[in-house]
Design an enzyme around this catalytic site. Sequence first.
Site, PDB file in Angstrom:
ATOM      1  N   CYS A 110     -17.465   5.561 -20.512  1.00 59.59           N
ATOM      2  CA  CYS A 110     -16.186   5.134 -21.072  1.00 59.59           C
ATOM      3  C   CYS A 110     -15.765   6.044 -22.239  1.00 59.59           C
ATOM      4  O   CYS A 110     -15.345   7.165 -22.009  1.00 59.59           O
ATOM      5  CB  CYS A 110     -16.237   3.669 -21.475  1.00 59.59           C
ATOM      6  SG  CYS A 110     -14.588   2.948 -21.725  1.00 59.59           S
ATOM      7  N   HIS A 207     -17.798   1.087 -16.638  1.00 57.24           N
ATOM      8  CA  HIS A 207     -18.955   0.579 -17.382  1.00 57.24           C
ATOM      9  C   HIS A 207     -20.086   0.220 -16.423  1.00 57.24           C
ATOM     10  O   HIS A 207     -20.245  -0.947 -16.030  1.00 57.24           O
ATOM     11  CB  HIS A 207     -18.558  -0.637 -18.216  1.00 57.24           C
ATOM     12  CG  HIS A 207     -17.849  -0.296 -19.474  1.00 57.24           C
ATOM     13  ND1 HIS A 207     -18.507  -0.070 -20.670  1.00 57.24           N
ATOM     14  CD2 HIS A 207     -16.535  -0.099 -19.724  1.00 57.24           C
ATOM     15  CE1 HIS A 207     -17.622   0.229 -21.606  1.00 57.24           C
ATOM     16  NE2 HIS A 207     -16.407   0.225 -21.053  1.00 57.24           N
ATOM     17  N   GLU A 209     -23.131  -0.162 -17.019  1.00 59.12           N
ATOM     18  CA  GLU A 209     -24.118  -1.064 -17.626  1.00 59.12           C
ATOM     19  C   GLU A 209     -23.765  -2.529 -17.399  1.00 59.12           C
ATOM     20  O   GLU A 209     -24.628  -3.411 -17.528  1.00 59.12           O
ATOM     21  CB  GLU A 209     -24.252  -0.786 -19.125  1.00 59.12           C
ATOM     22  CG  GLU A 209     -23.203  -1.381 -20.029  1.00 59.12           C
ATOM     23  CD  GLU A 209     -21.851  -0.679 -19.987  1.00 59.12           C
ATOM     24  OE1 GLU A 209     -20.918  -1.148 -20.673  1.00 59.12           O
ATOM     25  OE2 GLU A 209     -21.725   0.347 -19.283  1.00 59.12           O
TER      26      GLU A 209
END
Length: 246
Positions: A110, A207, A209
């Site tokens: 990001c 993202h 994660e």
Amino acid sequence: MRPVIGITCYVEPAAYTVWEMTAALLPYDYVRHVERAGGQPVILPPAGEPATLTGRLDGLILAGGGDIDPARYAANPLPTTTYIRKFRDDAEFGLVRAALAGGLPFLGICRGLQVLNVALGGTLHQHIPDVVGHTGHSPAPGTFGRLPVRLSPELAKIYESDEITPAHYHHQSIDRLADGLTVTATAYDGTIEAVQLNERTTAVQWHPEADEDGRLFDDFVARIRLGWPDTGDPARESGLASGQVP
């Protein structure tokens, strides 16, 4: 031995247990994915001289965060440009330049993609809804959007698909692509969603994660393992080869 992966972090007011104070913090999903992939995560606050640490790392992840100061790409801030932390900009731009100079494996996430692009001379769209006409990339505060992304063959190998629907939370994106970067993923509205500089330097706008599927982290750590002892400085390589902990 686990490769040491530095992950940049936020410095923000935070509340935890009985405390409310400024904290160096990071969503734990970054740590969880790196550890699960076989790496040793180390959080890097924007303090001191972070760029001097790159020779002691086996890999660097630039995590998400607030907006980059538009002055870094010769623009004036729009009212929608927020959460600028110039001290974090200073630290992370230094980290990126040191990582690139030393050939340190790098993964931008990001904001990390945006820092990479600007550090190499590119610019940003300061507010994507003004460009694409919708808010799907960041639908509401604290809410991830889900938009399909088309992948290059290189990323498709990692995800075993040429299209994914990852978690998005960004209201800015690449405008002018920096020299040397190659686009490796795009959204259907044309937004650049991933770039690559070379085999060791890649970045995504989404993202990873936030999802249970940690394929991108798995690939990043696996490539670092396969690259030993050709990462880091000679002293570190010698220590890793002999089993010594630096």
